[in-house]
Design an enzyme around this catalytic site. Sequence first.
Site, PDB file in Angstrom:
ATOM      1  N   LYS A  35      52.414  39.631  60.374  1.00 20.13           N
ATOM      2  CA  LYS A  35      52.949  39.956  59.044  1.00 20.13           C
ATOM      3  C   LYS A  35      51.851  39.885  57.989  1.00 20.13           C
ATOM      4  CE  LYS A  35      54.371  35.123  58.665  1.00 20.13           C
ATOM      5  NZ  LYS A  35      55.473  34.180  58.908  1.00 20.13           N
ATOM      6  N   TYR A 244      32.156  29.980  31.858  1.00 15.13           N
ATOM      7  CA  TYR A 244      33.231  29.854  30.863  1.00 15.13           C
ATOM      8  C   TYR A 244      33.565  28.385  30.598  1.00 15.13           C
ATOM      9  CZ  TYR A 244      34.485  34.825  31.104  1.00 15.13           C
ATOM     10  OH  TYR A 244      34.490  36.191  31.026  1.00 15.13           O
TER      11      TYR A 244
END
Length: 349
Positions: A35, A244
């Site tokens: 899956k 950042y």
Amino acid sequence: MGTGILTIDLDALAANWRALDAASAATVETAATVKADGYGLGIGAVARTLARAGARRFFVAVAEEGAALREALGPGPQVHVYSGHMPGDTDMIADLQLIPMLNSIEQMTRHFEALPGHPFGVQLDSGMNRLGMEPAEWAAVRAVVMAQKPDLVMSHLACADEPDHEMNPRQLAAFREMTAGLDCPLSIAATGGVLLGPDYHFGMTRPGIGLYGGMPFEDARPVAHLSLPIIQIRPLDAGEPVGYGNSWHADAPARIATVSAGYADGITRHISNQAVLFAGDVPCPLVGRVSMDLLTIDVTHLPEVPSHLDLLGVHQTVDDIADIAGSIGYEVLTQLGRRYTRRYKGGMA
Ligand SMILES: *Cc1c(COP(=O)(O)O)cnc(C)c1O
């Protein structure tokens, strides 16, 4: 080339399937759960490789995933759908020859009315309370459903990654009770269940994560290798910040490599200032925050800086990254981004 390189080792994938197959008796069929695009690694190459290794039955989550799988496999192998027969699935189930694992009386009614005589399986709830029929519901329809000759009756374990968990024998007992006297193949084991031993193997196992190199299969060979190119290297003075939010500062003169990959590629921000990347065998700390497309790595200690640094491979597995991030290997794998250059190695791409 500015993208990271995700190498998928199909020989390791096949070896993991064979190892999990060898963990149960020769009479137990080992299927494969593929899956979510083969746990993010590409369902076509994954399924062809596993079929070649010997897998004859495959499991996906939803019928839509059956199309690419059927295309990869051709008409022979069986394709099962864990979510069963949903509204709108009938044509896909018929055209792609899928076997829905029916989860409720509603799904059974839908299936028997829309596709009488078409193969199906049944999913029972042995205690996880996620999918499948409850014991009382099943008792009410069992005789009628068994007369339609299901292909497989299965359930799923909630705590199989913890071998000593009391839930395992409790679910095993519930499943045995619900399936007593049934004349059809039975299955309760995914990867964790395979490792719990023969009591859990019944007629079929359906491992997923262990095939792809993840825990709880400790002996798995890693399948995903991720190598990220360095775009730029810069010297820093003591006290200078990186990235950042200025979340990291050099406490001495340093050298920082900026590499191409970020949270847009599935590298979670939760590993900011915590993970390492590898230059060959040498760990190099990820410093500063993970940004969308870039990571910043302290390479001050390297005598020679290579062209690429590795995030995933033999030195660091998907579970190592998951441990740092407070996640699981399954999530790290299935988040691997679409932007990487993907290379299949060995096996049969
Ligand atoms: C995902 C899944 C599997 C495979 O589980 P792994 O832990 O990846 O081996 C098996 N059965 C069901 C019902 C699943 O949802």
